[in-house]
Design a protein around this motif. Sequence first.
Motif, PDB file in Angstrom:
ATOM      1  N   ARG A 142     104.765 -38.278  54.758  1.00 61.06           N
ATOM      2  CA  ARG A 142     103.764 -38.573  53.469  1.00 61.06           C
ATOM      3  C   ARG A 142     103.510 -37.213  52.590  1.00 61.06           C
ATOM      4  O   ARG A 142     103.880 -37.275  51.471  1.00 61.06           O
ATOM      5  CB  ARG A 142     102.470 -39.197  53.745  1.00 61.06           C
ATOM      6  N   ARG A 196     106.835 -36.119  45.292  1.00 64.30           N
ATOM      7  CA  ARG A 196     105.599 -35.607  45.050  1.00 64.30           C
ATOM      8  C   ARG A 196     104.805 -35.891  46.468  1.00 64.30           C
ATOM      9  O   ARG A 196     105.016 -36.734  46.987  1.00 64.30           O
ATOM     10  CB  ARG A 196     104.822 -35.681  43.948  1.00 64.30           C
ATOM     11  N   LYS A 197     103.790 -35.064  46.786  1.00 57.54           N
ATOM     12  CA  LYS A 197     102.969 -35.469  47.975  1.00 57.54           C
ATOM     13  C   LYS A 197     102.501 -36.747  47.575  1.00 57.54           C
ATOM     14  O   LYS A 197     101.561 -36.887  46.701  1.00 57.54           O
ATOM     15  CB  LYS A 197     101.987 -34.151  48.213  1.00 57.54           C
ATOM     16  N   LEU A 198     102.451 -37.695  48.687  1.00 57.49           N
ATOM     17  CA  LEU A 198     101.801 -38.885  48.501  1.00 57.49           C
ATOM     18  C   LEU A 198     100.565 -38.788  49.145  1.00 57.49           C
ATOM     19  O   LEU A 198     100.434 -38.216  50.219  1.00 57.49           O
ATOM     20  CB  LEU A 198     102.494 -39.950  49.040  1.00 57.49           C
ATOM     21  N   THR A 199      99.616 -39.584  48.350  1.00 56.55           N
ATOM     22  CA  THR A 199      98.397 -39.696  49.118  1.00 56.55           C
ATOM     23  C   THR A 199      98.360 -40.676  50.028  1.00 56.55           C
ATOM     24  O   THR A 199      99.281 -41.612  49.888  1.00 56.55           O
ATOM     25  CB  THR A 199      97.080 -39.688  48.087  1.00 56.55           C
ATOM     26  N   ASP A 220      98.379 -43.813  47.881  1.00 52.70           N
ATOM     27  CA  ASP A 220      99.933 -44.114  47.308  1.00 52.70           C
ATOM     28  C   ASP A 220     100.884 -44.677  48.206  1.00 52.70           C
ATOM     29  O   ASP A 220     101.363 -45.643  48.174  1.00 52.70           O
ATOM     30  CB  ASP A 220     100.475 -42.745  46.922  1.00 52.70           C
ATOM     31  N   LEU A 221     100.694 -44.180  49.676  1.00 53.18           N
ATOM     32  CA  LEU A 221     101.363 -44.608  50.680  1.00 53.18           C
ATOM     33  C   LEU A 221     101.011 -46.396  51.109  1.00 53.18           C
ATOM     34  O   LEU A 221     101.892 -47.149  51.107  1.00 53.18           O
ATOM     35  CB  LEU A 221     101.469 -43.982  51.844  1.00 53.18           C
ATOM     36  N   TYR A 280     107.084 -35.835  51.010  1.00 52.17           N
ATOM     37  CA  TYR A 280     107.734 -36.568  50.214  1.00 52.17           C
ATOM     38  C   TYR A 280     108.384 -36.032  49.054  1.00 52.17           C
ATOM     39  O   TYR A 280     107.820 -35.201  48.208  1.00 52.17           O
ATOM     40  CB  TYR A 280     106.996 -37.808  49.913  1.00 52.17           C
ATOM     41  N   ARG A 337     102.435 -48.612  48.545  1.00 55.26           N
ATOM     42  CA  ARG A 337     104.074 -48.850  48.620  1.00 55.26           C
ATOM     43  C   ARG A 337     104.280 -49.508  49.912  1.00 55.26           C
ATOM     44  O   ARG A 337     105.147 -50.475  50.076  1.00 55.26           O
ATOM     45  CB  ARG A 337     104.684 -47.473  48.487  1.00 55.26           C
TER      46      ARG A 337
END
Length: 277
Positions: free
Chosen positions: A26, A32-35, A38-39, A29, A42
């Motif tokens: 995560r 950009r860095k996923l919070t 965010d994950l 990624y 998805r």
Amino acid sequence: MTDRSEVGESGGDPRKEFGNALRDARELYPERKLTQTDLARRARTSKSAISRMERGVPPIPGGLPELFDQIFETDGLFKRLYDKIRAGAFPAQYRPRMEVEPRAIAIAEWTPTVVPGLLQTAAYARALFSADDRRAGEKELASKVGARLARQDVLRGSSPPDMSVILCESVIRRNVGGPDVMRDQLAALLSHGSQQTNVLQVLPLTAETHGLMDGAMSLLTTPDGVMVAYTEGIRSGAIINEPAAVRHLARSYDVLTAAALSRDLSAELIRTRMEAW
């Protein structure tokens, strides 16, 4: 795409490995860095679920490991770690089989006593666990049943293994859990036997002496074409991978296949026993 060298596997606790790999994937990624939010969006799950998995707190919902591999393009890393976690839920003597089973492209089972775990209903499995440990509480029984049923995910995927099962006739006659449980279990066997990737046969009680009378056995073929055997006793289980020994057991299984009833006659016998219950 996440470089697999950046999200690696180690030899430690697989649940912790899973959590660390998920957090690393995560945060690394490429776009950009996923919070965690965010994950979660998805993966169609919740932020709290992502947080729990990264901290190594169970459970890991089925289907998410494969989805993580798709999102991060990690070449099956999360599925492998998930399989290791599931294998760890079983007693030590059964874990070698649990590590091979999810990857098998073909599974052949012989059982002289009970329905194989991959084909058991929840009620049938619970009856077996309850008889094995009369002191087990509801929570413990539910955990054991859940672990057994989770194994059956391998049969529900988009590319299930070819499965061959030979049951001794005593299996469909033995009273496990009472008439209702047996009717449901035999109905489940008929359903499994009707699947194109499955072959289900019954060895009649009138069959002659054969080479697999001492106990249950499984033959598992891995994606690279290697076949291993798994033999099981009351409190023991062992993987056999010595080629000559595996060939000998596989030949014994072939002989048993020839002695068993055909698919159609087996289904007819199971249906007759189901109605008799």
